[in-house]
Design an enzyme around this catalytic site. Structure first.
Site, PDB file in Angstrom:
ATOM      1  CG  ASP A   1     -69.711 -36.641 -66.096  1.00  0.00           C
ATOM      2  OD1 ASP A   1     -70.265 -37.249 -65.157  1.00  0.00           O
ATOM      3  OD2 ASP A   1     -70.158 -35.570 -66.552  1.00  0.00           O
TER       4      ASP A   1
ATOM      5  CB  THR B   1     -68.410 -45.871 -64.081  1.00  0.00           C
ATOM      6  OG1 THR B   1     -69.803 -45.638 -64.276  1.00  0.00           O
ATOM      7  CG2 THR B   1     -68.079 -47.223 -64.681  1.00  0.00           C
TER       8      THR B   1
HETATM    9  O1  LIG Z   1     -78.854 -43.683 -73.325  1.00  0.00           O
HETATM   10  C1  LIG Z   1     -77.737 -43.389 -72.978  1.00  0.00           C
HETATM   11  N1  LIG Z   1     -76.684 -43.887 -73.667  1.00  0.00           N
HETATM   12  C2  LIG Z   1     -75.427 -43.560 -73.426  1.00  0.00           C
HETATM   13  O2  LIG Z   1     -74.504 -44.041 -74.079  1.00  0.00           O
HETATM   14  C3  LIG Z   1     -75.246 -42.648 -72.369  1.00  0.00           C
HETATM   15  N2  LIG Z   1     -74.168 -42.100 -71.854  1.00  0.00           N
HETATM   16  C4  LIG Z   1     -74.605 -41.343 -70.840  1.00  0.00           C
HETATM   17  N3  LIG Z   1     -75.932 -41.391 -70.724  1.00  0.00           N
HETATM   18  C5  LIG Z   1     -76.789 -40.791 -69.720  1.00  0.00           C
HETATM   19  O3  LIG Z   1     -76.133 -39.699 -69.151  1.00  0.00           O
HETATM   20  C6  LIG Z   1     -76.060 -39.819 -67.743  1.00  0.00           C
HETATM   21  C7  LIG Z   1     -74.632 -40.050 -67.346  1.00  0.00           C
HETATM   22  O4  LIG Z   1     -74.381 -39.540 -66.077  1.00  0.00           O
HETATM   23  P1  LIG Z   1     -73.012 -39.848 -65.367  1.00  0.00           P
HETATM   24  O5  LIG Z   1     -71.911 -39.659 -66.353  1.00  0.00           O
HETATM   25  O6  LIG Z   1     -72.941 -39.148 -64.102  1.00  0.00           O
HETATM   26  O7  LIG Z   1     -73.095 -41.427 -65.135  1.00  0.00           O
HETATM   27  P2  LIG Z   1     -73.775 -42.269 -63.986  1.00  0.00           P
HETATM   28  O8  LIG Z   1     -74.163 -41.401 -62.839  1.00  0.00           O
HETATM   29  O9  LIG Z   1     -74.833 -43.108 -64.583  1.00  0.00           O
HETATM   30  O10 LIG Z   1     -72.588 -43.244 -63.533  1.00  0.00           O
HETATM   31  P3  LIG Z   1     -71.148 -42.797 -62.945  1.00  0.00           P
HETATM   32  O11 LIG Z   1     -70.147 -43.084 -64.023  1.00  0.00           O
HETATM   33  O12 LIG Z   1     -71.203 -41.347 -62.608  1.00  0.00           O
HETATM   34  O13 LIG Z   1     -70.916 -43.674 -61.764  1.00  0.00           O
HETATM   35  C8  LIG Z   1     -76.936 -40.995 -67.371  1.00  0.00           C
HETATM   36  O14 LIG Z   1     -78.236 -40.544 -67.093  1.00  0.00           O
HETATM   37  C9  LIG Z   1     -76.960 -41.824 -68.618  1.00  0.00           C
HETATM   38  O15 LIG Z   1     -78.152 -42.510 -68.747  1.00  0.00           O
HETATM   39  C10 LIG Z   1     -76.356 -42.187 -71.653  1.00  0.00           C
HETATM   40  N4  LIG Z   1     -77.596 -42.557 -71.953  1.00  0.00           N
HETATM   41 MG   LIG Z   2     -72.846 -40.008 -62.130  1.00  0.00          MG
END
Ligand SMILES: O=c1[nH]c(=O)c2ncn([C@@H]3O[C@H](COP(=O)(O)OP(=O)(O)OP(=O)(O)O)[C@@H](O)[C@H]3O)c2[nH]1
Ligand SMILES: [Mg+2]
Length: 198
Positions: free
Chosen positions: A70, A7
């Site tokens: 995700d 991530t």
């Molecule tokens: O307030 C929050 N508390 C949480 O606990 C939480 N978990 C997920 N999210 C939101 O959902 C999307 C994930 O997208 P996502 O899984 O693609 O992650 P990401 O793109 O940020 O990083 P990566 O893991 O892909 O590199 C992002 O907008 C996060 O802000 C959260 N928001």
């Molecule tokens: Mg992402």
């Protein structure tokens, strides 16, 4: 055996490392440098597998366990938005604040001061000849006036079931006990232990 986190999200890294206090978990960026991974799956599980597989293939080693996450927030009253599009709700490259503002705006447009919502996390684990996905959920509601600056993403507008404060206001320990991510990682732990010891 190294445990690598697939991530780029610093909020996730912090939460996952704090749940695995006894293990040294390394964000992929420390080894491979920054990398954009296209998340073109149609479910949380597919996207989690895409991220974990991409990093596993780049590391090109049988001596690693790769974990990915995700996740996103779903609001049934808004046609289940933003769901798997949570990270790009306000457009590709949008930041947390812009995504949160868009959800607040859409609640206001629909005249919803508060409405049920839930977070989903899919955790994928990839190692040599091993592939797993686990899910966890956290239920509650979203409000149209965000409060607090703890957590990340949509946390200042999310109130977990049984509380009257947002995840932006509550102690991080409470999120650690309740969250979608913690629930999925609790299921992942024994699998990681098994893979470490095989
Ligand atoms: O307030 C929050 N508390 C949480 O606990 C939480 N978990 C997920 N999210 C939101 O959902 C999307 C994930 O997208 P996502 O899984 O693609 O992650 P990401 O793109 O940020 O990083 P990566 O893991 O892909 O590199 C992002 O907008 C996060 O802000 C959260 N928001
Ligand atoms: Mg992402």
């Amino acid at each position: 055996m190294q445990i690598i986190l697939a991530t780029s999200n610093k909020g996730k890294v912090k939460e996952i490392q704090s749940l695995f206090k006894d293990d040294h978990i390394i964000p992929f960026k420390d080894i491979l440098g920054p990398l954009e991974i296209e998340e073109n799956g149609s479910t949380f599980a597919e996207n989690a597998l895409i991220k974990a597989k991409t990093i596993f293939n780049k590391l090109n080693s049988n001596d690693v366990i790769v974990i990915s996450d995700d996740s996103g927030i779903t609001v049934p009253a808004l046609n289940n938005e933003p769901g798997i599009y949570s990270a790009r709700y306000a457009g590709i490259g949008a930041n947390d604040k812009q995504n949160l503002n868009k959800l607040v705006e859409n609640l206001k447009k629909s005249g919803l001061k508060e409405t049920p919502a839930y977070y989903t996390a899919a955790i994928a684990i990839i190692a040599s000849e091993a592939k797993y996905v686990m899910h966890g959920w956290m239920y509650g509601k979203v409000i149209d006036e965000p409060r607090g600056d703890g957590g990340f993403g949509y946390d200042p507008m999310f109130i977990p079931e049984g509380f009257d404060k947002t995840l932006g206001e509550l102690d991080p320990e409470i999120k650690r006990e309740l969250s979608h991510r913690s629930k999925a990682l609790t299921l992942a732990k024994p699998i990681i232990e098994m893979l470490k010891n095989r």
